[in-house]
Design an enzyme around this catalytic site. Structure first.
Site: not given
Lengths: 167, 167, 167
Positions: C50, C82, C46
Protein backbone atom coordinates in the site's frame (compact mmCIF):
# COMPACT_ATOMS: atom_id res chain seq x y z
CA UNK A 1 -37.14 -27.85 -12.03
CA UNK A 2 -34.74 -25.55 -10.24
CA UNK A 3 -31.41 -26.58 -8.68
CA UNK A 4 -30.30 -24.24 -5.91
CA UNK A 5 -26.66 -24.60 -4.87
CA UNK A 6 -24.87 -22.75 -2.12
CA UNK A 7 -22.22 -23.04 0.54
CA UNK A 8 -22.76 -23.54 4.25
CA UNK A 9 -25.01 -20.82 5.75
CA UNK A 10 -25.31 -19.20 2.34
CA UNK A 11 -29.05 -18.64 2.57
CA UNK A 12 -29.83 -21.27 -0.08
CA UNK A 13 -32.72 -22.84 1.88
CA UNK A 14 -34.07 -19.41 2.76
CA UNK A 15 -33.99 -18.45 -0.91
CA UNK A 16 -36.00 -21.55 -1.87
CA UNK A 17 -38.43 -21.05 1.02
CA UNK A 18 -39.02 -17.42 0.04
CA UNK A 19 -39.88 -18.41 -3.50
CA UNK A 20 -42.39 -20.99 -2.29
CA UNK A 21 -43.82 -18.61 0.30
CA UNK A 22 -44.47 -16.12 -2.48
CA UNK A 23 -46.25 -18.88 -4.39
CA UNK A 24 -48.56 -19.41 -1.41
CA UNK A 25 -46.79 -22.35 0.20
CA UNK A 26 -45.97 -25.90 -0.76
CA UNK A 27 -44.43 -29.14 0.38
CA UNK A 28 -41.14 -29.33 2.20
CA UNK A 29 -39.31 -32.63 1.84
CA UNK A 30 -36.74 -32.82 4.62
CA UNK A 31 -33.97 -35.35 3.98
CA UNK A 32 -32.03 -34.58 7.16
CA UNK A 33 -31.81 -37.01 10.04
CA UNK A 34 -31.31 -35.77 13.57
CA UNK A 35 -28.28 -37.96 14.28
CA UNK A 36 -26.83 -35.49 16.78
CA UNK A 37 -27.91 -32.46 18.77
CA UNK A 38 -26.33 -29.98 16.36
CA UNK A 39 -28.37 -31.43 13.49
CA UNK A 40 -31.56 -31.70 15.57
CA UNK A 41 -31.27 -28.03 16.42
CA UNK A 42 -30.83 -27.10 12.77
CA UNK A 43 -33.89 -29.12 11.75
CA UNK A 44 -36.02 -27.53 14.49
CA UNK A 45 -34.80 -24.06 13.59
CA UNK A 46 -35.72 -24.64 9.94
CA UNK A 47 -39.16 -25.97 10.89
CA UNK A 48 -39.95 -23.09 13.20
CA UNK A 49 -39.19 -20.52 10.48
CA UNK A 50 -41.67 -22.07 8.05
CA UNK A 51 -45.33 -21.14 8.28
CA UNK A 52 -48.55 -23.16 8.21
CA UNK A 53 -48.80 -22.86 4.44
CA UNK A 54 -46.24 -25.67 4.32
CA UNK A 55 -46.71 -29.39 4.52
CA UNK A 56 -43.62 -31.26 5.71
CA UNK A 57 -42.53 -34.75 4.66
CA UNK A 58 -39.49 -36.29 6.34
CA UNK A 59 -37.83 -38.81 4.06
CA UNK A 60 -34.13 -39.54 4.46
CA UNK A 61 -33.78 -42.17 1.69
CA UNK A 62 -36.62 -42.74 -0.75
CA UNK A 63 -36.80 -39.33 -2.37
CA UNK A 64 -38.71 -40.64 -5.40
CA UNK A 65 -41.49 -42.00 -3.18
CA UNK A 66 -41.74 -38.70 -1.31
CA UNK A 67 -41.86 -36.73 -4.56
CA UNK A 68 -44.33 -39.18 -6.06
CA UNK A 69 -46.69 -38.70 -3.12
CA UNK A 70 -46.89 -34.99 -4.02
CA UNK A 71 -47.64 -35.58 -7.69
CA UNK A 72 -51.15 -34.76 -8.95
CA UNK A 73 -52.20 -33.33 -5.61
CA UNK A 74 -52.75 -30.03 -3.85
CA UNK A 75 -53.35 -28.10 -7.07
CA UNK A 76 -49.73 -28.34 -8.17
CA UNK A 77 -48.21 -26.69 -5.13
CA UNK A 78 -44.44 -26.48 -5.47
CA UNK A 79 -42.06 -28.84 -3.69
CA UNK A 80 -38.80 -28.00 -1.99
CA UNK A 81 -36.23 -30.74 -1.33
CA UNK A 82 -33.83 -29.75 1.44
CA UNK A 83 -31.29 -31.02 0.73
CA UNK A 84 -29.68 -33.36 -1.79
CA UNK A 85 -26.37 -33.52 0.09
CA UNK A 86 -28.07 -34.78 3.27
CA UNK A 87 -29.89 -37.36 1.13
CA UNK A 88 -26.52 -38.43 -0.31
CA UNK A 89 -25.11 -38.66 3.21
CA UNK A 90 -27.95 -40.98 4.22
CA UNK A 91 -27.52 -43.14 1.11
CA UNK A 92 -23.81 -43.53 1.84
CA UNK A 93 -24.42 -44.37 5.51
CA UNK A 94 -26.89 -47.06 4.40
CA UNK A 95 -24.39 -48.33 1.83
CA UNK A 96 -26.81 -47.92 -1.07
CA UNK A 97 -25.81 -48.12 -4.73
CA UNK A 98 -25.28 -44.41 -5.27
CA UNK A 99 -25.26 -44.35 -9.06
CA UNK A 100 -28.44 -46.45 -9.18
CA UNK A 101 -30.16 -44.04 -6.76
CA UNK A 102 -29.02 -41.02 -8.78
CA UNK A 103 -30.29 -42.68 -11.95
CA UNK A 104 -33.65 -43.39 -10.34
CA UNK A 105 -34.03 -39.77 -9.23
CA UNK A 106 -32.94 -38.35 -12.58
CA UNK A 107 -35.36 -40.67 -14.41
CA UNK A 108 -38.19 -39.65 -12.09
CA UNK A 109 -37.75 -35.86 -11.95
CA UNK A 110 -38.85 -35.03 -15.52
CA UNK A 111 -42.13 -36.87 -14.86
CA UNK A 112 -43.07 -34.61 -11.93
CA UNK A 113 -45.99 -32.36 -12.85
CA UNK A 114 -45.36 -29.79 -10.08
CA UNK A 115 -42.50 -27.33 -9.77
CA UNK A 116 -39.64 -28.66 -7.66
CA UNK A 117 -36.80 -26.70 -6.05
CA UNK A 118 -33.85 -28.91 -5.18
CA UNK A 119 -31.48 -27.41 -2.60
CA UNK A 120 -27.93 -28.73 -2.28
CA UNK A 121 -24.56 -27.83 -0.80
CA UNK A 122 -21.78 -27.01 -3.20
CA UNK A 123 -18.86 -28.77 -1.46
CA UNK A 124 -16.20 -29.04 -4.17
CA UNK A 125 -14.38 -25.71 -3.90
CA UNK A 126 -11.99 -26.62 -1.10
CA UNK A 127 -8.72 -28.47 -0.72
CA UNK A 128 -8.88 -32.24 -1.43
CA UNK A 129 -10.03 -33.69 1.93
CA UNK A 130 -7.63 -35.98 3.78
CA UNK A 131 -10.58 -38.21 4.71
CA UNK A 132 -11.23 -40.78 1.94
CA UNK A 133 -14.97 -40.91 2.67
CA UNK A 134 -15.16 -37.13 2.30
CA UNK A 135 -13.41 -37.41 -1.10
CA UNK A 136 -15.94 -40.01 -2.23
CA UNK A 137 -18.78 -37.86 -0.92
CA UNK A 138 -17.75 -34.75 -2.82
CA UNK A 139 -17.19 -36.75 -5.99
CA UNK A 140 -20.72 -38.14 -5.73
CA UNK A 141 -22.14 -34.70 -4.91
CA UNK A 142 -20.39 -33.15 -7.90
CA UNK A 143 -21.66 -35.82 -10.26
CA UNK A 144 -25.21 -35.53 -8.91
CA UNK A 145 -25.17 -31.76 -9.33
CA UNK A 146 -24.01 -32.12 -12.93
CA UNK A 147 -26.78 -34.60 -13.71
CA UNK A 148 -29.51 -32.55 -12.06
CA UNK A 149 -28.23 -29.30 -13.57
CA UNK A 150 -28.35 -30.82 -17.06
CA UNK A 151 -32.04 -31.63 -16.52
CA UNK A 152 -32.97 -28.43 -14.67
CA UNK A 153 -34.66 -25.41 -16.18
CA UNK A 154 -32.79 -23.14 -13.77
CA UNK A 155 -29.63 -23.43 -11.72
CA UNK A 156 -28.84 -20.81 -9.07
CA UNK A 157 -25.74 -20.36 -6.93
CA UNK A 158 -26.57 -18.55 -3.69
CA UNK A 159 -23.72 -16.39 -2.34
CA UNK A 160 -24.25 -14.50 0.93
CA UNK A 161 -28.01 -14.86 0.52
CA UNK A 162 -27.97 -13.37 -2.98
CA UNK A 163 -28.84 -15.55 -6.00
CA UNK A 164 -26.43 -15.76 -8.92
CA UNK A 165 -27.96 -17.24 -12.04
CA UNK A 166 -25.93 -20.17 -13.39
CA UNK A 167 -28.46 -21.53 -15.92
CA UNK B 1 -6.09 -18.35 -23.88
CA UNK B 2 -8.94 -19.58 -21.72
CA UNK B 3 -8.71 -20.40 -17.99
CA UNK B 4 -11.36 -22.88 -16.87
CA UNK B 5 -11.82 -23.12 -13.11
CA UNK B 6 -14.14 -25.43 -11.23
CA UNK B 7 -14.56 -27.45 -8.09
CA UNK B 8 -14.13 -31.18 -7.70
CA UNK B 9 -16.38 -33.11 -10.14
CA UNK B 10 -17.72 -29.83 -11.47
CA UNK B 11 -17.51 -30.86 -15.11
CA UNK B 12 -14.64 -28.45 -15.84
CA UNK B 13 -12.60 -30.99 -17.85
CA UNK B 14 -15.70 -32.12 -19.70
CA UNK B 15 -16.47 -28.52 -20.60
CA UNK B 16 -12.97 -28.02 -22.04
CA UNK B 17 -13.09 -31.36 -23.87
CA UNK B 18 -16.46 -30.54 -25.42
CA UNK B 19 -15.16 -27.27 -26.78
CA UNK B 20 -12.16 -28.97 -28.35
CA UNK B 21 -14.30 -31.81 -29.70
CA UNK B 22 -16.48 -29.23 -31.42
CA UNK B 23 -13.32 -27.74 -32.92
CA UNK B 24 -12.44 -31.15 -34.40
CA UNK B 25 -10.02 -32.32 -31.71
CA UNK B 26 -6.69 -31.22 -30.37
CA UNK B 27 -3.89 -32.02 -27.99
CA UNK B 28 -4.49 -33.11 -24.42
CA UNK B 29 -1.62 -32.36 -22.04
CA UNK B 30 -2.11 -34.54 -18.97
CA UNK B 31 -0.21 -33.32 -15.92
CA UNK B 32 -1.52 -36.04 -13.58
CA UNK B 33 0.68 -38.79 -12.25
CA UNK B 34 -0.80 -42.12 -11.31
CA UNK B 35 0.66 -42.17 -7.78
CA UNK B 36 -2.17 -44.31 -6.42
CA UNK B 37 -5.01 -46.47 -7.69
CA UNK B 38 -7.64 -43.78 -7.23
CA UNK B 39 -5.66 -41.40 -9.45
CA UNK B 40 -4.82 -44.14 -11.99
CA UNK B 41 -8.51 -44.90 -12.35
CA UNK B 42 -9.33 -41.23 -12.87
CA UNK B 43 -6.67 -40.89 -15.57
CA UNK B 44 -7.89 -44.01 -17.38
CA UNK B 45 -11.51 -42.88 -17.14
CA UNK B 46 -10.59 -39.50 -18.64
CA UNK B 47 -8.60 -41.17 -21.44
CA UNK B 48 -11.36 -43.57 -22.36
CA UNK B 49 -13.91 -40.78 -22.75
CA UNK B 50 -11.75 -38.93 -25.27
CA UNK B 51 -11.90 -39.92 -28.94
CA UNK B 52 -9.25 -40.51 -31.58
CA UNK B 53 -9.31 -36.88 -32.67
CA UNK B 54 -7.11 -36.24 -29.64
CA UNK B 55 -3.37 -36.56 -29.25
CA UNK B 56 -2.24 -37.06 -25.64
CA UNK B 57 1.00 -35.81 -24.08
CA UNK B 58 1.78 -36.80 -20.51
CA UNK B 59 3.98 -34.22 -18.84
CA UNK B 60 3.91 -33.82 -15.05
CA UNK B 61 6.53 -31.05 -14.73
CA UNK B 62 7.80 -29.29 -17.84
CA UNK B 63 4.59 -27.74 -19.08
CA UNK B 64 6.40 -25.18 -21.24
CA UNK B 65 8.21 -27.95 -23.15
CA UNK B 66 4.96 -29.83 -23.71
CA UNK B 67 3.21 -26.67 -24.92
CA UNK B 68 6.19 -25.72 -27.04
CA UNK B 69 6.10 -29.10 -28.82
CA UNK B 70 2.54 -28.25 -29.99
CA UNK B 71 3.45 -24.83 -31.32
CA UNK B 72 3.44 -24.34 -35.11
CA UNK B 73 2.13 -27.80 -35.73
CA UNK B 74 -1.06 -29.63 -36.65
CA UNK B 75 -2.68 -26.61 -38.24
CA UNK B 76 -3.19 -24.77 -34.98
CA UNK B 77 -5.24 -27.44 -33.25
CA UNK B 78 -6.22 -26.32 -29.77
CA UNK B 79 -4.48 -27.55 -26.63
CA UNK B 80 -6.07 -28.52 -23.34
CA UNK B 81 -3.96 -28.62 -20.16
CA UNK B 82 -5.58 -30.82 -17.50
CA UNK B 83 -4.84 -29.58 -14.97
CA UNK B 84 -2.78 -26.78 -13.44
CA UNK B 85 -3.42 -27.92 -9.86
CA UNK B 86 -1.95 -31.38 -10.55
CA UNK B 87 1.04 -29.67 -12.19
CA UNK B 88 1.43 -27.55 -9.03
CA UNK B 89 1.20 -30.69 -6.89
CA UNK B 90 4.01 -32.29 -8.89
CA UNK B 91 6.18 -29.16 -8.67
CA UNK B 92 5.75 -29.08 -4.89
CA UNK B 93 6.53 -32.80 -4.52
CA UNK B 94 9.72 -32.24 -6.54
CA UNK B 95 10.57 -29.20 -4.41
CA UNK B 96 10.81 -26.89 -7.42
CA UNK B 97 10.97 -23.09 -7.19
CA UNK B 98 7.26 -22.47 -7.59
CA UNK B 99 7.38 -18.75 -8.37
CA UNK B 100 10.08 -19.32 -10.98
CA UNK B 101 7.99 -22.05 -12.62
CA UNK B 102 4.89 -19.82 -12.61
CA UNK B 103 6.93 -17.00 -14.14
CA UNK B 104 8.27 -19.29 -16.86
CA UNK B 105 4.76 -20.45 -17.77
CA UNK B 106 3.30 -16.94 -17.73
CA UNK B 107 6.15 -15.69 -19.92
CA UNK B 108 5.65 -18.54 -22.36
CA UNK B 109 1.85 -18.58 -22.73
CA UNK B 110 1.43 -15.33 -24.70
CA UNK B 111 3.90 -16.69 -27.29
CA UNK B 112 1.76 -19.75 -28.08
CA UNK B 113 0.20 -19.45 -31.52
CA UNK B 114 -2.57 -22.00 -30.90
CA UNK B 115 -5.58 -21.70 -28.62
CA UNK B 116 -4.99 -23.16 -25.17
CA UNK B 117 -7.57 -24.11 -22.55
CA UNK B 118 -6.07 -24.35 -19.08
CA UNK B 119 -8.16 -26.36 -16.62
CA UNK B 120 -7.63 -25.92 -12.88
CA UNK B 121 -9.30 -26.65 -9.55
CA UNK B 122 -10.59 -23.72 -7.57
CA UNK B 123 -9.56 -24.78 -4.04
CA UNK B 124 -9.73 -21.57 -2.01
CA UNK B 125 -13.38 -21.43 -0.94
CA UNK B 126 -13.12 -23.66 2.13
CA UNK B 127 -12.02 -23.31 5.72
CA UNK B 128 -8.28 -22.67 6.24
CA UNK B 129 -6.76 -26.19 6.13
CA UNK B 130 -5.10 -27.47 9.31
CA UNK B 131 -2.37 -29.05 7.18
CA UNK B 132 0.40 -26.48 6.53
CA UNK B 133 1.29 -28.01 3.15
CA UNK B 134 -2.34 -27.67 2.08
CA UNK B 135 -2.28 -23.99 3.08
CA UNK B 136 0.85 -23.41 1.00
CA UNK B 137 -0.72 -25.32 -1.89
CA UNK B 138 -3.88 -23.23 -1.98
CA UNK B 139 -1.90 -20.02 -1.68
CA UNK B 140 0.19 -21.02 -4.68
CA UNK B 141 -2.91 -22.12 -6.60
CA UNK B 142 -4.66 -18.83 -5.90
CA UNK B 143 -1.67 -16.80 -7.03
CA UNK B 144 -1.26 -18.87 -10.19
CA UNK B 145 -4.94 -18.44 -11.07
CA UNK B 146 -4.65 -14.69 -10.62
CA UNK B 147 -1.60 -14.51 -12.89
CA UNK B 148 -3.12 -16.71 -15.60
CA UNK B 149 -6.49 -14.95 -15.40
CA UNK B 150 -4.81 -11.57 -15.90
CA UNK B 151 -3.27 -12.89 -19.15
CA UNK B 152 -6.28 -14.90 -20.34
CA UNK B 153 -8.80 -13.77 -22.92
CA UNK B 154 -11.52 -15.72 -21.12
CA UNK B 155 -12.01 -17.05 -17.60
CA UNK B 156 -14.85 -19.47 -16.87
CA UNK B 157 -16.05 -20.89 -13.57
CA UNK B 158 -17.81 -24.24 -14.07
CA UNK B 159 -20.57 -24.94 -11.55
CA UNK B 160 -22.49 -28.25 -11.78
CA UNK B 161 -21.32 -28.63 -15.37
CA UNK B 162 -22.62 -25.21 -16.38
CA UNK B 163 -20.14 -22.46 -17.38
CA UNK B 164 -20.31 -19.08 -15.63
CA UNK B 165 -18.39 -16.36 -17.42
CA UNK B 166 -15.90 -14.61 -15.12
CA UNK B 167 -13.93 -12.69 -17.78
CA UNK C 1 -21.37 -0.14 1.23
CA UNK C 2 -19.65 -2.84 -0.78
CA UNK C 3 -19.08 -6.45 0.39
CA UNK C 4 -16.16 -8.13 -1.37
CA UNK C 5 -16.00 -11.90 -0.98
CA UNK C 6 -13.38 -14.24 -2.32
CA UNK C 7 -11.46 -17.39 -1.62
CA UNK C 8 -7.90 -17.65 -0.33
CA UNK C 9 -5.43 -15.78 -2.56
CA UNK C 10 -8.28 -14.76 -4.83
CA UNK C 11 -7.15 -11.16 -5.15
CA UNK C 12 -10.06 -9.83 -3.08
CA UNK C 13 -7.93 -7.43 -1.01
CA UNK C 14 -6.07 -6.29 -4.12
CA UNK C 15 -9.39 -5.58 -5.81
CA UNK C 16 -10.55 -3.42 -2.89
CA UNK C 17 -7.18 -1.66 -2.66
CA UNK C 18 -7.21 -0.88 -6.37
CA UNK C 19 -10.60 0.73 -6.12
CA UNK C 20 -9.50 2.91 -3.21
CA UNK C 21 -6.21 3.76 -4.92
CA UNK C 22 -8.20 5.00 -7.91
CA UNK C 23 -10.23 7.13 -5.51
CA UNK C 24 -7.02 8.75 -4.24
CA UNK C 25 -6.49 6.66 -1.13
CA UNK C 26 -8.34 6.05 2.09
CA UNK C 27 -8.26 4.32 5.42
CA UNK C 28 -7.24 0.71 5.83
CA UNK C 29 -8.69 -1.01 8.90
CA UNK C 30 -6.61 -4.11 9.54
CA UNK C 31 -8.33 -6.69 11.73
CA UNK C 32 -5.54 -9.27 11.54
CA UNK C 33 -3.36 -10.09 14.51
CA UNK C 34 0.16 -11.35 14.01
CA UNK C 35 -0.27 -14.47 16.14
CA UNK C 36 2.36 -16.41 14.20
CA UNK C 37 5.14 -15.77 11.71
CA UNK C 38 3.03 -16.78 8.70
CA UNK C 39 0.41 -14.17 9.61
CA UNK C 40 2.99 -11.52 10.47
CA UNK C 41 4.55 -11.96 7.06
CA UNK C 42 1.18 -11.60 5.36
CA UNK C 43 0.40 -8.42 7.25
CA UNK C 44 3.79 -6.92 6.40
CA UNK C 45 3.41 -7.91 2.74
CA UNK C 46 0.01 -6.24 2.59
CA UNK C 47 1.35 -3.09 4.28
CA UNK C 48 4.32 -2.79 1.98
CA UNK C 49 2.14 -2.94 -1.13
CA UNK C 50 0.00 0.00 0.00
CA UNK C 51 1.17 3.52 -0.69
CA UNK C 52 1.33 6.69 1.40
CA UNK C 53 -2.15 7.72 0.33
CA UNK C 54 -3.39 5.25 2.93
CA UNK C 55 -3.88 5.65 6.64
CA UNK C 56 -3.80 2.37 8.58
CA UNK C 57 -5.76 1.54 11.71
CA UNK C 58 -5.14 -1.80 13.42
CA UNK C 59 -8.20 -2.95 15.30
CA UNK C 60 -8.75 -6.65 15.94
CA UNK C 61 -12.02 -6.41 17.91
CA UNK C 62 -13.87 -3.11 18.09
CA UNK C 63 -14.66 -2.58 14.44
CA UNK C 64 -17.43 -0.07 15.17
CA UNK C 65 -15.02 2.16 17.11
CA UNK C 66 -12.49 2.01 14.29
CA UNK C 67 -15.14 2.83 11.68
CA UNK C 68 -16.57 5.54 13.88
CA UNK C 69 -13.18 7.24 14.15
CA UNK C 70 -13.20 7.64 10.33
CA UNK C 71 -16.67 9.17 10.19
CA UNK C 72 -16.96 12.86 9.30
CA UNK C 73 -13.25 13.15 8.64
CA UNK C 74 -10.77 13.32 5.83
CA UNK C 75 -13.28 14.60 3.29
CA UNK C 76 -15.15 11.31 3.12
CA UNK C 77 -12.20 9.18 2.07
CA UNK C 78 -13.26 5.57 1.60
CA UNK C 79 -12.56 2.87 4.16
CA UNK C 80 -11.45 -0.68 3.54
CA UNK C 81 -11.94 -3.33 6.24
CA UNK C 82 -9.58 -6.28 5.73
CA UNK C 83 -11.08 -8.60 6.68
CA UNK C 84 -14.32 -9.64 8.37
CA UNK C 85 -13.23 -13.27 8.75
CA UNK C 86 -10.13 -12.29 10.74
CA UNK C 87 -12.34 -10.06 12.89
CA UNK C 88 -14.65 -13.05 13.47
CA UNK C 89 -11.62 -15.19 14.38
CA UNK C 90 -10.57 -12.63 16.98
CA UNK C 91 -14.09 -12.40 18.43
CA UNK C 92 -14.25 -16.18 18.78
CA UNK C 93 -10.80 -16.37 20.40
CA UNK C 94 -11.93 -13.73 22.91
CA UNK C 95 -15.17 -15.64 23.50
CA UNK C 96 -17.33 -12.64 22.62
CA UNK C 97 -21.09 -12.82 21.99
CA UNK C 98 -20.91 -13.22 18.23
CA UNK C 99 -24.53 -12.43 17.38
CA UNK C 100 -24.42 -9.30 19.54
CA UNK C 101 -21.24 -8.15 17.81
CA UNK C 102 -22.77 -8.81 14.36
CA UNK C 103 -25.87 -6.89 15.38
CA UNK C 104 -23.79 -3.95 16.60
CA UNK C 105 -21.87 -3.81 13.30
CA UNK C 106 -25.00 -4.15 11.16
CA UNK C 107 -26.72 -1.41 13.16
CA UNK C 108 -23.71 0.86 12.78
CA UNK C 109 -22.86 0.42 9.09
CA UNK C 110 -25.85 2.25 7.58
CA UNK C 111 -24.93 5.32 9.69
CA UNK C 112 -21.45 5.60 8.14
CA UNK C 113 -21.26 8.64 5.90
CA UNK C 114 -18.21 7.46 3.93
CA UNK C 115 -17.97 4.61 1.45
CA UNK C 116 -16.82 1.36 3.04
CA UNK C 117 -15.46 -1.75 1.33
CA UNK C 118 -15.72 -4.83 3.53
CA UNK C 119 -13.44 -7.69 2.47
CA UNK C 120 -14.16 -11.22 3.66
CA UNK C 121 -13.26 -14.83 2.93
CA UNK C 122 -15.95 -17.02 1.48
CA UNK C 123 -15.28 -20.26 3.41
CA UNK C 124 -18.48 -22.28 2.99
CA UNK C 125 -17.90 -24.11 -0.30
CA UNK C 126 -15.92 -27.05 1.05
CA UNK C 127 -16.67 -30.32 2.79
CA UNK C 128 -18.10 -30.02 6.34
CA UNK C 129 -14.96 -29.61 8.51
CA UNK C 130 -14.21 -32.36 11.03
CA UNK C 131 -13.17 -29.70 13.54
CA UNK C 132 -16.22 -28.46 15.49
CA UNK C 133 -14.75 -24.97 15.96
CA UNK C 134 -14.27 -24.71 12.20
CA UNK C 135 -17.93 -25.66 11.67
CA UNK C 136 -19.04 -22.96 14.12
CA UNK C 137 -16.72 -20.48 12.42
CA UNK C 138 -18.08 -21.07 8.94
CA UNK C 139 -21.66 -20.93 10.20
CA UNK C 140 -20.97 -17.55 11.78
CA UNK C 141 -19.17 -16.33 8.67
CA UNK C 142 -22.04 -17.40 6.43
CA UNK C 143 -24.60 -15.65 8.63
CA UNK C 144 -22.51 -12.48 8.79
CA UNK C 145 -22.11 -12.40 5.01
CA UNK C 146 -25.86 -12.77 4.54
CA UNK C 147 -26.56 -9.90 6.95
CA UNK C 148 -23.98 -7.59 5.42
CA UNK C 149 -24.99 -8.52 1.86
CA UNK C 150 -28.60 -7.65 2.63
CA UNK C 151 -27.50 -4.16 3.71
CA UNK C 152 -24.85 -3.63 1.03
CA UNK C 153 -25.29 -1.65 -2.15
CA UNK C 154 -22.92 -3.98 -3.97
CA UNK C 155 -21.67 -7.53 -3.41
CA UNK C 156 -18.75 -8.85 -5.44
CA UNK C 157 -17.27 -12.35 -5.60
CA UNK C 158 -13.62 -12.22 -6.65
CA UNK C 159 -12.46 -15.28 -8.61
CA UNK C 160 -8.83 -15.48 -9.76
CA UNK C 161 -8.51 -11.73 -9.32
CA UNK C 162 -11.54 -11.00 -11.52
CA UNK C 163 -14.69 -9.50 -9.96
CA UNK C 164 -18.05 -11.24 -10.48
CA UNK C 165 -21.01 -9.08 -9.61
CA UNK C 166 -23.34 -10.78 -7.11
CA UNK C 167 -25.50 -7.75 -6.21
Amino acid sequence: MHLILGGARSGKSRFAEDRINHAGGGTYIATGRAWDTEMANRIELHKSTRGKIWQTIEEPLDLCAALSSCNNRDGAKPIMVDCLTLWLTNLMLEDRDIDAEFGRLCDFLPALDVPVLLVSNEVGFGIVPENAMARVFRDHAGRLHQRIAALADQVTLVVAGIPMSVK
